[in-house]
Scaffold this motif. Sequence first.
Motif, PDB file in Angstrom:
ATOM      1  N   UNK A 283      11.415  30.786 113.824  1.00  0.00           N
ATOM      2  CA  UNK A 283      10.963  31.619 112.711  1.00  0.00           C
ATOM      3  C   UNK A 283      11.709  32.947 112.754  1.00  0.00           C
ATOM      4  N   UNK A 284      12.711  33.064 111.895  1.00  0.00           N
ATOM      5  CA  UNK A 284      13.486  34.299 111.803  1.00  0.00           C
ATOM      6  C   UNK A 284      13.187  35.042 110.507  1.00  0.00           C
ATOM      7  N   UNK A 285      12.025  34.765 109.938  1.00  0.00           N
ATOM      8  CA  UNK A 285      11.659  35.354 108.653  1.00  0.00           C
ATOM      9  C   UNK A 285      10.607  36.440 108.842  1.00  0.00           C
ATOM     10  N   UNK A 286      10.235  37.061 107.738  1.00  0.00           N
ATOM     11  CA  UNK A 286       9.177  38.068 107.770  1.00  0.00           C
ATOM     12  C   UNK A 286       7.789  37.439 107.755  1.00  0.00           C
ATOM     13  N   UNK A 287       7.701  36.149 107.465  1.00  0.00           N
ATOM     14  CA  UNK A 287       6.409  35.468 107.384  1.00  0.00           C
ATOM     15  C   UNK A 287       5.814  35.278 108.779  1.00  0.00           C
ATOM     16  N   UNK A 288       4.494  35.446 108.874  1.00  0.00           N
ATOM     17  CA  UNK A 288       3.805  35.327 110.165  1.00  0.00           C
ATOM     18  C   UNK A 288       2.687  34.293 110.044  1.00  0.00           C
ATOM     19  N   UNK A 289       2.903  33.073 110.533  1.00  0.00           N
ATOM     20  CA  UNK A 289       1.837  32.067 110.475  1.00  0.00           C
ATOM     21  C   UNK A 289       0.730  32.367 111.478  1.00  0.00           C
ATOM     22  N   UNK A 290      -0.498  31.989 111.125  1.00  0.00           N
ATOM     23  CA  UNK A 290      -1.625  32.159 112.047  1.00  0.00           C
ATOM     24  C   UNK A 290      -1.539  31.173 113.197  1.00  0.00           C
ATOM     25  N   UNK A 291      -0.997  29.988 112.907  1.00  0.00           N
ATOM     26  CA  UNK A 291      -0.799  28.968 113.929  1.00  0.00           C
ATOM     27  C   UNK A 291       0.311  28.038 113.467  1.00  0.00           C
ATOM     28  N   UNK A 292       0.660  27.094 114.306  1.00  0.00           N
ATOM     29  CA  UNK A 292       1.800  26.220 114.028  1.00  0.00           C
ATOM     30  C   UNK A 292       1.496  24.811 114.515  1.00  0.00           C
ATOM     31  N   UNK A 293       2.011  23.815 113.796  1.00  0.00           N
ATOM     32  CA  UNK A 293       1.857  22.420 114.206  1.00  0.00           C
ATOM     33  C   UNK A 293       3.150  21.681 113.908  1.00  0.00           C
ATOM     34  N   UNK A 294       3.589  20.868 114.846  1.00  0.00           N
ATOM     35  CA  UNK A 294       4.807  20.089 114.628  1.00  0.00           C
ATOM     36  C   UNK A 294       4.493  18.695 114.097  1.00  0.00           C
ATOM     37  N   UNK A 295       3.220  18.282 114.191  1.00  0.00           N
ATOM     38  CA  UNK A 295       2.756  17.011 113.633  1.00  0.00           C
ATOM     39  C   UNK A 295       1.464  17.278 112.868  1.00  0.00           C
ATOM     40  N   UNK A 296       1.193  16.478 111.857  1.00  0.00           N
ATOM     41  CA  UNK A 296      -0.059  16.656 111.123  1.00  0.00           C
ATOM     42  C   UNK A 296      -1.263  16.384 112.020  1.00  0.00           C
ATOM     43  N   UNK A 297      -1.085  15.543 113.019  1.00  0.00           N
ATOM     44  CA  UNK A 297      -2.175  15.257 113.959  1.00  0.00           C
ATOM     45  C   UNK A 297      -2.560  16.494 114.771  1.00  0.00           C
TER      46      UNK A 297
END
Length: 235
Positions: free
Chosen positions: A209-223
Amino acid sequence: MKHRLFLFDLDDTLLDFKASERLSFERTMRELGLQAVPDGLFVRYQAINLALWRAFELGAVSKDFLKVERFRRTFAEYGAGLDLDPQAASDLYLESLPNTVVLVDGAQQLCETLAGIGEVGIITNGVEHIQHRRIRASGLHAHLSFVATSEACGHAKPDARFFNYAVNMARAFSHQETVIVGDRLDADILGANRFGIDSCWFNSGGQANNSEAVPSCEATRLQDVIPALRALQSL
């Protein structure tokens, strides 16, 4: 889980748009009489299409312009050897998309589970009538309360006005109990930041993530989405 309203991006979050895009593009070329697709044609189309969608999200071009222009530019790069009608290509491609739906692994189960917890809605910048057909073809519609499109709203993600439009379609809304799940940092996550709601970045490619956006959390799979959302409660 604290969240009760789950807003999902559609393409490359719940539906594998890249797979559908390739299938529809190849089918379109065949129907236009192109038996052998030139090397690099689809890759170039993808790059042109992506640039035009970014321009649309900035308000620089209209969706109607985008739908045809992406084919016009692609064909123009290949000169006289690719004398195809961009309007016909656009029509054939859009007609094909609802027939080439591919679900991302875990999408059906995730939506079903979250619909049992609260309310699930779709937020999309895609072409409205095509998105509705694709959702129905996927079977996801059985778990959805609403579908919010930028076309109906008049504003696109990441504009906060689009998010306001979307949550007003829900039965109930509070900022604290709402989360968006999406793959686009510059549209989904940035939009959530601006609107003041939680976000889960669906980062299936493990990108930095090299953007200005800041996610609250992250998931690499929908599971992994539900465990990631539950973990937010302890923060």
